[in-house]
Design a protein around this motif. Structure first.
Motif, mmCIF file in Angstrom:
data_model
loop_
_atom_site.group_PDB
_atom_site.id
_atom_site.type_symbol
_atom_site.label_atom_id
_atom_site.label_comp_id
_atom_site.label_asym_id
_atom_site.label_seq_id
_atom_site.Cartn_x
_atom_site.Cartn_y
_atom_site.Cartn_z
ATOM 1 N N MET A 181 -0.443 -5.381 0.095
ATOM 2 C CA MET A 181 -0.204 -4.366 1.123
ATOM 3 C C MET A 181 -0.652 -2.994 0.600
ATOM 4 O O MET A 181 -0.832 -2.806 -0.595
ATOM 5 C CB MET A 181 1.284 -4.310 1.499
ATOM 6 C CG MET A 181 1.915 -5.671 1.746
ATOM 7 S SD MET A 181 1.026 -6.655 2.957
ATOM 8 C CE MET A 181 1.485 -5.843 4.452
ATOM 9 N N CYS B 122 3.453 1.111 3.471
ATOM 10 C CA CYS B 122 3.842 -0.067 4.230
ATOM 11 C C CYS B 122 5.171 0.202 4.943
ATOM 12 O O CYS B 122 6.148 0.584 4.311
ATOM 13 C CB CYS B 122 3.984 -1.262 3.295
ATOM 14 S SG CYS B 122 4.607 -2.718 4.142
ATOM 15 N N CYS C 54 6.316 -9.015 4.444
ATOM 16 C CA CYS C 54 4.953 -9.423 4.093
ATOM 17 C C CYS C 54 4.911 -10.887 3.650
ATOM 18 O O CYS C 54 3.850 -11.500 3.635
ATOM 19 C CB CYS C 54 4.366 -8.519 3.018
ATOM 20 S SG CYS C 54 5.394 -8.364 1.558
#
Lengths: 331, 222
Positions: free
Chosen positions: A176, A181, A237
Motif C-alpha cells: 500500500m 492509506c 488490505c
C-alpha cells in the motif's frame, strides 16, 4: 558504532524487547513513545520518557544505536504532542528521530539541528525528486524506502540521491502507499496516520463458529479462516472479499516479507541498513528474527558459502514468505 | 531457580488438576502477589489498561483463570470452566500459556498458527499481552519463592518427580506398543506388494504370449 556489514535495525516495542534485540545482535533499535506520535500506538506498548532514557543508556553501553519513530501526522492545530516527542527524544540522547510530517521535520530541523533525522516510510518517498527534497530542505540523512521498489530501482535511487537508505528485510509485504492509506480509517473512523494504529485493536473482533474464525474490523467482516487455515492480521488490505461470487485476496495475500535470501543483492545495491518490522510483536519474535539475521549478516561478512537463512516462516502471516517487490515479476 | 530451566509442566498440570479449587485459588492469588512484588511496574501497567475482566482458558485444565485489569486491586482468581461475564477470553494449552507468559513464544505467531484463540474485547487482550511481555516473568521462580526456605528442595523434588513421570510415561508407551504392535497395516502393505509382483509377472507372461502369437501371424502373412 561499527557497521559490521549492513546495519541491522531492529524493533523494540517495549523495554524488554529493546534489551532482547540488543542481546540478539542488533546494530540499532527503534522504538516510539506511548502515544499517538508513532505508528504503533497499541495499548501496553511503547516507552515513556524514563524508559527511553534507560533504554538509550543500556543500548549505548553495548555499542547499539537507538532511533525514535515520531512518524505519524499531527492533527490540525494540535502539534504539541509531536513537538514534545521530538524534544523528549533529543533530551534522552537518541541517535536519530524517524519523521514523516513536513511540519515535524521543520520543527526538528529548527529546534534540534544536531539531532539526526531519518525519513520514515510513512512519508512514502519512493522517487529521487521527493527524496532530494527532504534531503535538501531538512538535512534528512537517511530514508526508509517504501516496500514497492525492486532491487534495481533501489540501486538507481541510491545512485541518484546519494543518501543512506534503509530497506525492510522482514515483516509485512506492505504494497500500500504507506502513510497515505485510509482503508482502516474508512472502517473505524480512526486515522492510522494521525492516531498511530492501522486496524486499532479497539475495533477488532474475532468470532469462532464451528472451527472457522471470522475477523472483523469496525463491524465489517474481513476474513473467514477455515479450520486449520493459517490466520492473518485483521487489516483491510488483507481482507478476503467476495467478487463475482468468489472470495479472494484483492489487495494483498497474507504473506510475510523475508529478504534474507537476497542480502548480497541488497548490499550490492548500496543499501545502508536493513529494517526488521515488528514493534507490536513479542520479544520472542524479536529474539528469533534478530538472531537469524545477525547470523546471516555475519556469514555474509565472512563471505561464507550458504548464508544461514533460518526457519522464519513460522513467524510470518499465513506461514508463507516472499521477497516482495525486491524481485517482483509483475508489471 | 535457574531461569533457563523448564517448568515441570506435566507435574504442574497434573497437580493443578487434582488439587481442591480452594488450594488452587490460594496459590494463584499468592503467585500474583509475588509477581506484582517482584515486578513493580507490572502493577502500574496493568492498572493503566482499560478496566476489564479477562478469562484465561487453559484447554487442558478443568477451570478458568479470571484476571481483572484496569483498576486496583488487580486480581487473579479461579472460576468455573463455564463461567461467564468476561470482557475478553484467551484460550490455549497450559504449555502455550506458560511459554507466552515467560516470553518464549510470540503471540502473533501462535495466532497465525491458530494455536491461540481470543474472543471479546481485543484491545484488552492486546494490552494485557504487551504489559506482560514488558516484564521478564518466571513462574518457576515465583513458585519457588512461595515455598520460602524450602524453595530449593521443592524445585529439586519437582524436577525429580517430573523425571520419574516422564520415565513412567515412556515405559507405559513401550508396554502399549508391545501389547498393540503397529504391524497390522505394514503386514497388509507387504501382502499388497506381493500381490502386485505376482500380477506383474502374470501380465508379463501374458504379454510375451501375445507378442509370440503376433509374430507367428506376421510370419505366416509374409
Amino acid at each position: 558504532m561499527s557497521i559490521r556489514y549492513l546495519e541491522l535495525v531492529c524493533p523494540a516495542g517495549t523495554p524488554s524487547a529493546l534489551r532482547t534485540a540488543v542481546e540478539a545482535g542488533a546494530d540499532t533499535v527503534y522504538c516510539g513513545f506511548r502515544d499517538c506520535t508513532n505508528a504503533r500506538n497499541y495499548p501496553g506498548l511503547n516507552f515513556d520518557f524514563d524508559e527511553l532514557c534507560a533504554g538509550v543508556t543500556y543500548a549505548h553501553a553495548r555499542d547499539c544505536k537507538v532511533l525514535v519513530a515520531i512518524n505519524t501526522f499531527p492533527r490540525a492545530g494540535d502539534e504539541s504532542p509531536w513537538h514534545r516527542a521530538v524534544d523528549h527524544a533529543a533530551a534522552a540522547g537518541v541517535d536519530a528521530v524517524i519523521l514523516a510530517d513536513l511540519g515535524v521535520l521543520d520543527y526538528a530541523t529548527r529546534c534540534h539541528p544536531n539531532l539526526r533525522r531519518h525519513l520514515s516510510v510513512q512519508a512514502s518517498a519512493a522517487n529521487a525528486p521527493s527524496i532530494q527534497f527532504y534531503r535538501d530542505h531538512f538535512d534528512v540523512r537517511r530514508v526508509v524506502l517504501p516496500r514497492v521498489l525492486s532491487v534495481e530501482a533501489v540501486a538507481e535511487l541510491i545512485a541518484e540521491t546519494g543518501i543512506e537508505t534503509e530497506v525492510f528485510a522482514f515483516g509485512s509485504v506492505g504494497p500500500m502507499s504507506e502513510g497515505r492509506c485510509y482503508l482502516s480509517s474508512y472502517l473505524t473512523g480512526l486515522s492510522p496516520t494521525s492516531e498511530g494504529a492501522c486496524a486499532p485493536a479497539s475495533h477488532v473482533a474475532y468470532e469462532e463458529i464451528d472451527g472457522r474464525v471470522l475477523s472483523r474490523l469496525g463491524g465489517v467482516t474481513l476474513n473467514c479462516f477455515a479450520r486449520g487455515e493459517p490466520a492473518a492480521y485483521p487489516t483491510p488490505c488483507k481482507g478476503r472479499y467476495v467478487t463475482h461470487g468468489q472470495a479472494s485476496y484483492l489487495f494483498e495475500e497474507p504473506v510475510g516479507l523475508n529478504a534474507i535470501e537476497i542480502l548480497p543483492q541488497l548490499k550490492g545495491a548500496g543499501v545502508t541498513a536493513l529494517k526488521i518490522e515488528g514493534r507490536q510483536r513479542s520479544r520472542a519474535y524479536v529474539a528469533e528474527v534478530v538472531t537469524t539475521f545477525r547470523r546471516a549478516l555475519d556469514a555474509l561478512e565472512r563471505c561464507d558459502e550458504g548464508t544461514p537463512t533460518g526457519q522464519l516462516h513460522g513467524n510470518t502471516e499465513g506461514g508463507k514468505e516472499t521477497c516482495g517487490a525486491y524481485q517482483k515479476g509483475w508489471r | 531457580m535457574d531461569r533457563t530451566a523448564p517448568l515441570p509442566l506435566a507435574l504442574l498440570r497434573g497437580t493443578a488438576t487434582v488439587l481442591p479449587r480452594a488450594v488452587i485459588s490460594a496459590i494463584t492469588a499468592a503467585l500474583l502477589r509475588g509477581l506484582l512484588k517482584t515486578h513493580p511496574r507490572l502493577l502500574e501497567n496493568l492498572t493503566r489498561l482499560e478496566p476489564a475482566i479477562v478469562h484465561v482458558i487453559a484447554s487442558d485444565l478443568p477451570y478458568r483463570f479470571a484476571i481483572t485489569v484496569g483498576r486496583a486491586p488487580i486480581t487473579l482468581t479461579v472460576v468455573d470452566r463455564i463461567a461467564t461475564g468476561a470482557d475478553a477470553q484467551v484460550s490455549a494449552s497450559v504449555a502455550t500459556l506458560v511459554d507466552l507468559l515467560e516470553g518464549r513464544i510470540d503471540s502473533d505467531t501462535l495466532f497465525f498458527r491458530r494455536d491461540l484463540r481470543i474472543a471479546g474485547n481485543t484491545a484488552v487482550v492486546v494490552g494485557l499481552r504487551n504489559v506482560l511481555d514488558r516484564e521478564e516473568l518466571s513462574i518457576a521462580n515465583e513458585l519457588e519463592a512461595l515455598c520460602g526456605p524450602l524453595g530449593g528442595t521443592a524445585r529439586r523434588l519437582a524436577r525429580a518427580l517430573e523425571v520419574i513421570a516422564d520415565s513412567a510415561g515412556a515405559r507405559l508407551a513401550a508396554m502399549h506398543r508391545t501389547l498393540h504392535p503397529p504391524g497390522t497395516e505394514a503386514q497388509d502393505l507387504t501382502a499388497d506388494v506381493r500381490r502386485c509382483h505376482e500380477e506383474i509377472a502374470a501380465l508379463t507372461a501374458r504379454l510375451g504370449t501375445l507378442e509370440s502369437r503376433r509374430k507367428r501371424q506376421a510370419d505366416k502373412i509374409a
